[in-house]
Design an enzyme around this catalytic site. Structure first.
Site, mmCIF file in Angstrom:
data_model
loop_
_atom_site.group_PDB
_atom_site.id
_atom_site.type_symbol
_atom_site.label_atom_id
_atom_site.label_comp_id
_atom_site.label_asym_id
_atom_site.label_seq_id
_atom_site.Cartn_x
_atom_site.Cartn_y
_atom_site.Cartn_z
ATOM 1 N N ASP A 47 -1.186 1.116 -3.656
ATOM 2 C CA ASP A 47 -2.118 0.048 -4.349
ATOM 3 C C ASP A 47 -3.505 0.581 -4.920
ATOM 4 O O ASP A 47 -4.383 -0.265 -5.192
ATOM 5 C CB ASP A 47 -2.393 -1.146 -3.342
ATOM 6 C CG ASP A 47 -3.143 -0.644 -2.026
ATOM 7 O OD1 ASP A 47 -3.159 0.623 -1.725
ATOM 8 O OD2 ASP A 47 -3.798 -1.734 -1.388
ATOM 9 N N ASP A 52 -5.937 1.628 -3.406
ATOM 10 C CA ASP A 52 -7.561 1.414 -2.645
ATOM 11 C C ASP A 52 -7.821 2.860 -2.051
ATOM 12 O O ASP A 52 -8.910 2.673 -1.358
ATOM 13 C CB ASP A 52 -7.323 0.290 -1.662
ATOM 14 C CG ASP A 52 -6.232 0.497 -0.439
ATOM 15 O OD1 ASP A 52 -5.533 1.567 -0.479
ATOM 16 O OD2 ASP A 52 -6.456 -0.245 0.487
ATOM 17 N N SER A 67 0.777 -1.387 0.152
ATOM 18 C CA SER A 67 0.158 -0.181 0.111
ATOM 19 C C SER A 67 0.800 1.360 -0.110
ATOM 20 O O SER A 67 1.643 1.403 -1.112
ATOM 21 C CB SER A 67 -1.009 0.027 1.128
ATOM 22 O OG SER A 67 -1.730 0.866 1.401
ATOM 23 N N ASP A 93 -2.799 6.373 -3.487
ATOM 24 C CA ASP A 93 -1.879 5.460 -2.844
ATOM 25 C C ASP A 93 -1.056 4.444 -3.659
ATOM 26 O O ASP A 93 -1.533 4.363 -4.589
ATOM 27 C CB ASP A 93 -2.283 5.259 -1.568
ATOM 28 C CG ASP A 93 -3.204 3.963 -1.411
ATOM 29 O OD1 ASP A 93 -3.722 3.761 -2.376
ATOM 30 O OD2 ASP A 93 -3.225 3.146 -0.231
#
Length: 459
Positions: free
Chosen positions: A240, A242, A101, A238
């Protein structure tokens, strides 16, 4: 039974140090054995962000799954929500995300989602851990799993995204910071498909620069870019993808609270918010809550953590929930946070309401909010110490009707987090100072960080 490898969001660590390919293989072999016992397709899909270690770990994960008799499809670089989408809409019983992440590039992680696209339960993760290292009847010959590459789920995910904005985005200029991460291509691509003019930054991943000089944890990068290039709005993912935060056309941060507030108030005005509930956390700003209340919307708070938000979305039937950090869930679009979905839901409001992004900024004023991290020798029985107990009681008394207090020990460090929110800066700071001084006296505490969250991202 305590968990040895899984944390609050999968298994994370420095790749090839704590998170080794051997661990990735063993973990995924156990996950494959678990999958074999479930009444779902015995196939898995893997996606990774742009970290250099991603291909190493994805290869180990694929090998572990195949050794348990699971066929594997790899999507290559893919946002976390795209893997969740593939798992729940295609013929897969398991999705695997290789990502850490917003963490720096040397870190990586492994996260599993089920056939429904949701994170596995704590109980399932414990069960997978219990299978690690056990002997079992290994498949041979045609029963061994195989690996194939297929980007078709990505194309289907993009089609879903396009459907969110039937009005399209012609005339809108957007600055997009991909954080050199998983959405560095898909974010700009879906905006262009919908007709927007796009300025790109954070779009040259080299395996080592993910989250390094921008992204959702460093929103000032896109704020400055948006203002300098005259964009109507800025978007910052960010690593990843999400989560996402925004900049208005004046270069001001639109965090998760504001995003939820803008979307929910828009839906409420159109009688499309049923039930009239939004889900936030204990960190959600009091000014945001006041704005929701005045709009006829109830804010339901949860502990910090997207899994708690997701649980309350199911329990209440609410249409949106999330955190200040920009991790927002629209359950009708999917069960997990999705930065690309959030981006398009937000931009659609701008288009439908025909308002500038800066116009929404004036809809409410956040209450002054402060977070102080106090490093202590031990968090055991911290709240029973005499000076601390008195300071907490005094703060609660002073804040009654004028603010909130959230004090909690960190789950991973010997740190106590003190969040004070009040309807004035003076009251906020006085209450925080009294509590911190008590922790210094009773716990030999040392202030480890002080962040004004009034216009920031939160925890």
């Amino acid at each position: 039974m305590s968990r040895k490898h899984f944390g609050t969001d999968g298994v994370r660590g420095v790749a090839n140090s704590k998170l080794t390919p051997e661990l990735a293989f063993s973990l995924s072999q156990a996950a494959g054995r678990y999958l074999k016992t479930q009444n779902v397709p015995h196939r898995a899909v893997i996606g990774a962000d742009t970290r250099r270690s991603g291909t190493m770990l994805a290869s180990a994960v694929a090998a572990g799954l195949c050794s348990a008799g699971i066929d594997v499809v790899t999507m290559g670089i893919a946002p976390t929500p795209a893997v969740s989408f593939a798992a729940r809409t295609s013929d897969f019983g398991l999705g695997v995300i290789i990502s850490a992440s917003h963490n720096p590039a040397p870190d990586n992680g492994i996260k599993f989602v089920g056939h429904d696209g949701r994170k596995l339960t704590d109980e399932t993760e414990l069960h997978i851990e219990s299978l690690m290292g056990q002997d079992f009847d290994r498949p041979t010959g045609a029963a061994v799993g195989c690996v194939s590459e297929d980007r078709t789920p990505i194309a289907e995910y993009m089609d879903m995204l396009e459907s969110i904005v039937p009005e399209r985005l012609e005339g809108l200029t957007v600055s997009v910071d991909g954080a050199h991460g998983a959405a560095f291509e898909l974010g700009p691509a879906i905006l262009r498909r919908l007709g927007a003019t796009v300025f790109e930054l954070g779009n040259h991943p080299d395996g080592l620069n993910i989250n390094a000089d921008g992204g959702a944890t460093k929103p000032e990068t896109v704020q400055e870019h948006t203002l300098a290039h005259g964009s109507h709005v800025g978007v910052s993912f960010d690593g990843d993808a999400d989560r996402v935060v925004f900049s208005d056309d004046k270069g001001r941060l639109i965090n998760g609270d504001r995003t939820i507030g803008i979307w929910a108030a828009h839906k409420q005005r159109r009688n499309e918010l049923e039930p009239p509930i939004v889900i936030g956390t204990v960190m959600s700003n009091g000014g945001f809550e006041k704005y929701m209340t005045e709009s006829g919307i109830n804010l339901v708070r949860t502990p910090v953590g997207d899994k708690y938000v997701a649980q309350q979305l199911v329990a209440t039937g609410a249409l949106v929930g999330g955190e200040q950090s920009g991790h927002i869930i629209f359950p009708l679009r999917g069960p997990t946070g999705d930065g690309l979905v959030t981006m398009l839901e937000f931009l659609r409001v701008l288009v439908v309401d025909k308002r500038a992004s800066s116009a929404f900024f004036e809809d409410y004023d956040p209450w002054p909010q402060l977070m102080v991290n106090v490093a202590v020798e031990s968090t055991a029985d911290w709240s029973t110490k005499p000076n601390i107990a008195r300071a907490l009681a005094h703060a609660e008394e002073n804040l009654a009707g004028h603010g909130r207090l959230v004090v909690r020990p960190s789950g991973t460090q010997p740190v106590i987090r003190v969040m004070v929110e009040a309807d004035s800066y003076d009251l906020r700071d006085r209450c925080a100072e009294e509590i911190v001084k008590a922790m210094e006296a009773d716990l030999n505490g040392i202030v480890h960080g002080r962040v004004d969250l009034t216009h920031a991202l939160g925890d």
